[in-house]
Design an enzyme around this catalytic site. Structure first.
Site, PDB file in Angstrom:
ATOM      1  N   TYR A 199      -4.187  -7.157 -11.491  1.00  0.00           N
ATOM      2  CA  TYR A 199      -3.258  -6.797 -10.409  1.00  0.00           C
ATOM      3  C   TYR A 199      -2.320  -7.969 -10.116  1.00  0.00           C
ATOM      4  O   TYR A 199      -1.114  -7.798 -10.010  1.00  0.00           O
ATOM      5  CB  TYR A 199      -4.039  -6.384  -9.150  1.00  0.00           C
ATOM      6  CG  TYR A 199      -3.142  -6.146  -7.967  1.00  0.00           C
ATOM      7  CD1 TYR A 199      -2.360  -4.997  -7.887  1.00  0.00           C
ATOM      8  CD2 TYR A 199      -3.059  -7.070  -6.931  1.00  0.00           C
ATOM      9  CE1 TYR A 199      -1.516  -4.776  -6.808  1.00  0.00           C
ATOM     10  CE2 TYR A 199      -2.223  -6.858  -5.855  1.00  0.00           C
ATOM     11  CZ  TYR A 199      -1.454  -5.716  -5.792  1.00  0.00           C
ATOM     12  OH  TYR A 199      -0.616  -5.512  -4.732  1.00  0.00           O
ATOM     13  N   GLU A 210      -1.431  -0.385   1.678  1.00  0.00           N
ATOM     14  CA  GLU A 210      -1.506  -1.538   2.584  1.00  0.00           C
ATOM     15  C   GLU A 210      -2.085  -1.123   3.927  1.00  0.00           C
ATOM     16  O   GLU A 210      -2.836  -1.881   4.549  1.00  0.00           O
ATOM     17  CB  GLU A 210      -0.139  -2.197   2.751  1.00  0.00           C
ATOM     18  CG  GLU A 210       0.403  -2.853   1.493  1.00  0.00           C
ATOM     19  CD  GLU A 210      -0.434  -4.006   0.963  1.00  0.00           C
ATOM     20  OE1 GLU A 210      -1.272  -4.570   1.701  1.00  0.00           O
ATOM     21  OE2 GLU A 210      -0.249  -4.370  -0.210  1.00  0.00           O
ATOM     22  N   TRP A 270      -8.256  -6.765   0.101  1.00  0.00           N
ATOM     23  CA  TRP A 270      -7.422  -5.999  -0.819  1.00  0.00           C
ATOM     24  C   TRP A 270      -8.224  -5.483  -2.004  1.00  0.00           C
ATOM     25  O   TRP A 270      -7.992  -4.396  -2.504  1.00  0.00           O
ATOM     26  CB  TRP A 270      -6.224  -6.828  -1.296  1.00  0.00           C
ATOM     27  CG  TRP A 270      -5.408  -6.071  -2.288  1.00  0.00           C
ATOM     28  CD1 TRP A 270      -5.265  -6.338  -3.618  1.00  0.00           C
ATOM     29  CD2 TRP A 270      -4.658  -4.868  -2.057  1.00  0.00           C
ATOM     30  NE1 TRP A 270      -4.474  -5.390  -4.218  1.00  0.00           N
ATOM     31  CE2 TRP A 270      -4.088  -4.472  -3.274  1.00  0.00           C
ATOM     32  CE3 TRP A 270      -4.426  -4.087  -0.931  1.00  0.00           C
ATOM     33  CZ2 TRP A 270      -3.290  -3.341  -3.406  1.00  0.00           C
ATOM     34  CZ3 TRP A 270      -3.633  -2.953  -1.068  1.00  0.00           C
ATOM     35  CH2 TRP A 270      -3.067  -2.595  -2.301  1.00  0.00           C
TER      36      TRP A 270
END
Length: 193
Positions: free
Chosen positions: A20, A42, A50
């Protein structure tokens, strides 16, 4: 950091997270559907790490019809209940409801002749120095506060200044790759070509 891994701003030691970082984070993302997905993810991340969202991203995509705003905007209470029963996603009623409301906000923008992508990118700051360390990377900025206010004005939910800034980072609106990160040079080339 393992000796055989290159320097990264984050993600070293976890293959999914490293990929990522190396291939997505900070790379320019445009288009209303793509931006809607990033803002939705988000929002799901709020209060979590995350990597939690990243590990559930494919399941979230499947559950939310690929984050197609047209499809998600049509969701009713039965869809919300279906989603809240899905153990593969982050089951938070407020976040699920915000994802549906935000799809409707995207459609309202479209009907008004506006673009989510254009709005988000209009808050891109000018050139600024590369951060030297994670301590130099803010959690929010006046620009992200202004973006969050504009999104809220258009009916978006679960998008405060910190969430807006995380989306700006993820979509390349700001480049917070650290100065010594090799990906930074790649991103700079992509932005200028």
């Amino acid at each position: 950091m393992p000796a055989d891994e290159p320097f990264r701003c984050f993600g070293t030691g976890d293959a999914l997270y490293a990929r990522y970082h190396d291939e997505e984070w900070g790379r320019p993302v445009r288009g209303d559907r793509a931006l809607y997905e990033r803002i939705s993810l988000e929002a799901f991340q709020s209060g979590l790490s995350w990597i939690t969202v990243l590990r559930r991203r494919e399941t979230l995509r499947a559950a939310f019809d690929g984050f197609d705003p047209d499809a998600v905007a049509a969701y009713g209470e039965a869809d919300v209940e279906r989603l809240l029963a899905d153990p593969g996603i982050i089951r938070n009623r407020l976040k699920v409801a915000a994802t549906v409301a935000n799809a409707r906000a995207v459609l309202a923008m479209r009907a008004a002749g506006e673009s989510l992508s254009d709005l988000v990118w209009s808050f891109a700051p000018g050139p600024r120095p590369a951060p030297a360390s994670p301590a130099d990377v803010p959690a929010s900025t006046p620009g992200s506060a202004a973006l969050a206010a504009e999104l809220k004005r258009r009916g978006f939910r679960f998008v405060g200044p910190t969430t807006a800034y995380a989306a700006m980072q993820a979509c390349g609106v700001v480049d917070d790759h650290l100065r010594e990160c090799p990906v930074r040079a790649l991103v700079e080339r992509e932005v200028t070509t």
